[in-house]
Design a protein around this motif. Structure first.
Motif, PDB file in Angstrom:
ATOM      1  N   ASN A 168       0.812  -1.219   0.000  1.00 30.77           N
ATOM      2  CA  ASN A 168       0.000   0.000   0.000  1.00 30.77           C
ATOM      3  C   ASN A 168       0.844   1.266   0.000  1.00 30.77           C
ATOM      4  O   ASN A 168       0.329   2.363  -0.210  1.00 30.77           O
ATOM      5  CB  ASN A 168      -0.938   0.019   1.211  1.00 30.77           C
ATOM      6  N   GLU A 179      -0.459   3.318  -6.769  1.00 30.72           N
ATOM      7  CA  GLU A 179      -1.586   2.387  -6.902  1.00 30.72           C
ATOM      8  C   GLU A 179      -1.435   1.402  -8.047  1.00 30.72           C
ATOM      9  O   GLU A 179      -1.821   0.233  -7.936  1.00 30.72           O
ATOM     10  CB  GLU A 179      -2.887   3.182  -7.074  1.00 30.72           C
ATOM     11  N   ARG A 188       0.673  -1.750  -6.954  1.00 38.95           N
ATOM     12  CA  ARG A 188       0.389  -2.487  -5.725  1.00 38.95           C
ATOM     13  C   ARG A 188       0.021  -3.945  -5.969  1.00 38.95           C
ATOM     14  O   ARG A 188       0.579  -4.846  -5.330  1.00 38.95           O
ATOM     15  CB  ARG A 188      -0.736  -1.784  -4.951  1.00 38.95           C
ATOM     16  N   MET A 226      -0.285   6.381   5.141  1.00 37.66           N
ATOM     17  CA  MET A 226      -1.465   6.735   4.380  1.00 37.66           C
ATOM     18  C   MET A 226      -1.177   7.842   3.367  1.00 37.66           C
ATOM     19  O   MET A 226      -2.089   8.471   2.845  1.00 37.66           O
ATOM     20  CB  MET A 226      -2.597   7.177   5.331  1.00 37.66           C
ATOM     21  N   GLN A 283      -6.320   0.056   3.355  1.00 33.94           N
ATOM     22  CA  GLN A 283      -6.150   1.376   2.763  1.00 33.94           C
ATOM     23  C   GLN A 283      -7.356   2.282   3.036  1.00 33.94           C
ATOM     24  O   GLN A 283      -7.203   3.485   3.266  1.00 33.94           O
ATOM     25  CB  GLN A 283      -5.944   1.231   1.248  1.00 33.94           C
TER      26      GLN A 283
END
Length: 251
Positions: free
Chosen positions: A43, A47, A50, A126, A189
């Motif tokens: 993560n 993107e 991944r 994050m 996520q």
């Protein structure tokens, strides 16, 4: 016929099927540790990379475990002491578990620090993207794959003498990991508080590996019971937050 009798003789006995079911269940549970690490690490990538990193990591885990199964006699020798410190013997398995545990504790502590320190210049868990490359992520996944694979195969060797049961259990467990990887990563996520919980799990798993490497047996049931209880509490918190949001939206 000889091939069947040699490798699949267990299929004709109830004990063989019980051993297979038990080992599959154990391998799936042991794979949870590996899967949490893979999900958190993947993560951190952009993107579009991944899913590929997760598949490479899980595919490598399967290859590593199948290769280790071809050297069952060598794997069994990994539990033999190679040196002694203060009267306590340490085997190659102990060394691998210690190294893996220390790596997990370091990695989880570093990510927790990045998440809670607002002045940290690096991306937290994050962040939109991280400085981690696909190659770097795969390398770290491979390191932990090795640790978890050795532990997984030694567990399998200790539970059954049938090589076919070991192969089937490992393949089924890795297929479950492959199916669960993307949904788990998306769930982590989408729920920032789950990230901290998962990092806490990694810390606990790391400390467990260190304890095992130092000769202190930690019953896996206690570890997974604690993880299950924590996950249940977090699930209740998520439901409570969702209920409050709906109530506020209604007003």
């Amino acid at each position: 016929m000889d091939f069947w009798q040699t490798y699949f003789s267990f299929a004709g006995t109830a004990e063989g099927w019980v051993a297979l079911a038990t080992l599959v269940a154990m391998e799936v549970v042991l794979g949870i540790d590996n899967l949490i690490f893979i999900s958190i690490l993947s993560n951190k990538l952009p993107e579009e990379h991944r899913a590929r990193a997760r598949r490479i990591g899980i595919g490598a885990a399967l290859i590593m475990r199948l290769l280790l199964l071809t050297t069952v006699s060598w794997i069994a020798q990994l539990t033999a002491p190679v040196f002694t410190v203060l009267g306590e013997g340490y085997s190659w398995r102990d060394i691998i578990l210690l190294a893996g545990g220390l790596f997990l504790v370091w990695k989880a502590t570093k990510e927790i620090h990045h998440s809670v320190d607002p002045d940290d210049s690096k991306e937290n868990m994050m962040g939109q993207t991280a400085t981690l490359t696909v190659g770097g992520a795969v390398f770290q996944i491979l390191l932990l794959d090795l640790v978890f694979s050795v532990d997984s195969i030694i567990t399998a060797v200790g539970m059954t003498d049938h090589i076919a049961i070991m192969y089937i259990a490992v393949i089924v467990a890795v297929l479950v990991m492959l199916l669960a990887a993307d949904p788990l990563a998306r769930f982590i996520q989408a729920n920032p508080t789950i990230v901290m919980l998962a990092l806490g799990f990694l810390l606990m798993i790391g400390m467990t590996l260190i304890a095992e490497g130092m000769g202190f047996h930690v019953p896996k049931g206690y570890v997974y019971a604690a993880m299950g209880f924590s996950a249940l509490v977090e699930l209740l918190n998520m439901m409570a937050r969702r209920a409050r949001k709906k109530k506020q939206a209604g007003h």
